[in-house]
Design a protein around this motif. Structure first.
Motif, PDB file in Angstrom:
ATOM      1  N   ALA A 190     -25.852 -26.598  32.633  1.00  0.00           N
ATOM      2  CA  ALA A 190     -27.310 -26.718  32.761  1.00  0.00           C
ATOM      3  C   ALA A 190     -27.827 -27.895  31.938  1.00  0.00           C
ATOM      4  O   ALA A 190     -28.681 -28.662  32.394  1.00  0.00           O
ATOM      5  CB  ALA A 190     -27.976 -25.420  32.327  1.00  0.00           C
ATOM      6  N   LEU A 191     -27.278 -28.059  30.728  1.00  0.00           N
ATOM      7  CA  LEU A 191     -27.689 -29.195  29.879  1.00  0.00           C
ATOM      8  C   LEU A 191     -27.342 -30.523  30.543  1.00  0.00           C
ATOM      9  O   LEU A 191     -28.134 -31.466  30.531  1.00  0.00           O
ATOM     10  CB  LEU A 191     -26.998 -29.131  28.527  1.00  0.00           C
ATOM     11  N   LYS A 250     -23.155 -22.669  30.579  1.00  0.00           N
ATOM     12  CA  LYS A 250     -24.402 -23.024  29.889  1.00  0.00           C
ATOM     13  C   LYS A 250     -24.519 -24.535  29.696  1.00  0.00           C
ATOM     14  O   LYS A 250     -25.585 -25.117  29.840  1.00  0.00           O
ATOM     15  CB  LYS A 250     -24.454 -22.323  28.531  1.00  0.00           C
ATOM     16  N   LEU A 251     -23.394 -25.158  29.344  1.00  0.00           N
ATOM     17  CA  LEU A 251     -23.412 -26.608  29.111  1.00  0.00           C
ATOM     18  C   LEU A 251     -23.712 -27.362  30.406  1.00  0.00           C
ATOM     19  O   LEU A 251     -24.320 -28.428  30.385  1.00  0.00           O
ATOM     20  CB  LEU A 251     -22.086 -27.069  28.508  1.00  0.00           C
ATOM     21  N   GLU A 257     -27.047 -31.090  33.664  1.00  0.00           N
ATOM     22  CA  GLU A 257     -27.927 -31.333  34.816  1.00  0.00           C
ATOM     23  C   GLU A 257     -29.300 -31.836  34.355  1.00  0.00           C
ATOM     24  O   GLU A 257     -29.926 -32.656  35.019  1.00  0.00           O
ATOM     25  CB  GLU A 257     -28.064 -30.070  35.665  1.00  0.00           C
TER      26      GLU A 257
END
Lengths: 204, 204
Positions: free
Chosen positions: A70-71, A67-68, A73
């Motif tokens: 994605a942040l 999940k991190l 990116e």
């Protein structure tokens, strides 16, 4: 220490402000505005570094890490936008005179950028941007203010407009006309809705 | 053959639309919107190629060439912005679920992106964006429209809004509230200026 969320909000806001500022720097051939873009680019780089550090600390599991990612990116994309804005600003810093075509491009683009000076009797003067609610009344967003020899970049709702300020603002063609007239005190806020209503009817 | 000016206008408009679309693709986890960003990126690449070709043909002297170089650098910067938007959209295409923090970021950023559905009695339905003058009345810019299974990206003043359309729009917090209420037919256009006036007074 700012949270990942706060850093990402600032990165998004700054990257978008930088694009607007960079285009206005080219349009008005302003080295001051271009230098500010370069300064902000350094800030965005530091924020991106900070968010990477914090993500590493925050990841507790593989799922967390995914999940991190994605942040990270998204932060990376914000930095890329900031870099592109810097490239634009560099054109001004290098002192290359922009082609006359560019002025025409900026005058026919969907979002215009204009500079207007606030006259003495204008309804805009001595009010904060929060009180003026300009974006909602006119569709124009103030991206910078030139006051005498100083600049205010990315003004917020607490920023008070003064007589003589040059507002750099972006928005629609109709909005640009409204803002010019407000700044010249040719119209006041009460007259805006009638003008916009007329504009709507002329389109139907 | 489009002129250098027209190509550059389209590159500027498309690159800005792509950033908005890419952020909304991540926010609403929409692969359709993300795919549109990828399609537009190809278009921007072709436009950049076209502008290079035309500049080479247009340069007649060293002075010409110097001025045209500035245009090429601006086109290059527009393509960089488009690339950054594509990187954002790629996150959605890859199917990575965005971190919940991202939703919070988008809800607290300076420019919000919202999705609203136009109800039957709404004053928005069966009018063109030109007639609605939404940006000037509310401060909200419609970046895309979802109609049943199809999308309209970068709608223009001729685009007619229909009942049931989902509008993806960006703008201020106050504007977002106004647009939601207009779409739900809780308010009509006549009530907007009173609401905005109140907002201004509450800030003073």
């Amino acid at each position: 220490m700012a949270s990942i969320k706060d850093i990402l909000i600032e990165m998004k806001n700054l990257s978008e402000l930088m694009v607007d500022l960079a285009y206005s720097a080219v349009l008005f051939n302003s080295k001051d505005a271009a230098k500010e873009v370069l300064k902000l680019e350094n800030k965005v780089n530091s924020l991106n570094y900070e968010i990477k550090k914090q993500s590493l600390v925050a990841a507790r599991s593989v799922e967390d890490a995914e999940k991190l990612t994605a942040l990270l990116e998204i932060a990376e994309a914000a930095e890329s936008i900031a870099n592109a804005a810097k490239d634009l600003a560099d054109i001004v810093i290098k002192g290359i005179k922009p082609h006359p075509v560019f002025k025409m491009v900026m005058e026919e683009a969907e979002e215009l950028i204009i500079s207007v000076t606030v006259e003495k009797e204008s309804e805009l003067s001595d009010k904060s941007l929060g009180e003026l609610v300009l974006a909602n009344r006119t569709g124009m967003i103030v991206i910078a203010i030139r006051r005498d020899e100083t600049w205010i970049y990315g003004p917020d709702k607490h920023t008070v407009i003064r007589e003589g300020d040059a507002l750099i603002a972006k928005g629609t063609e109709v909005g640009s006309e409204l803002l010019k007239k407000l700044a010249n005190s040719e119209i006041d806020f009460d007259e805006i809705s009638d003008i916009v209503d007329e504009e709507g009817q002329s389109q139907s």
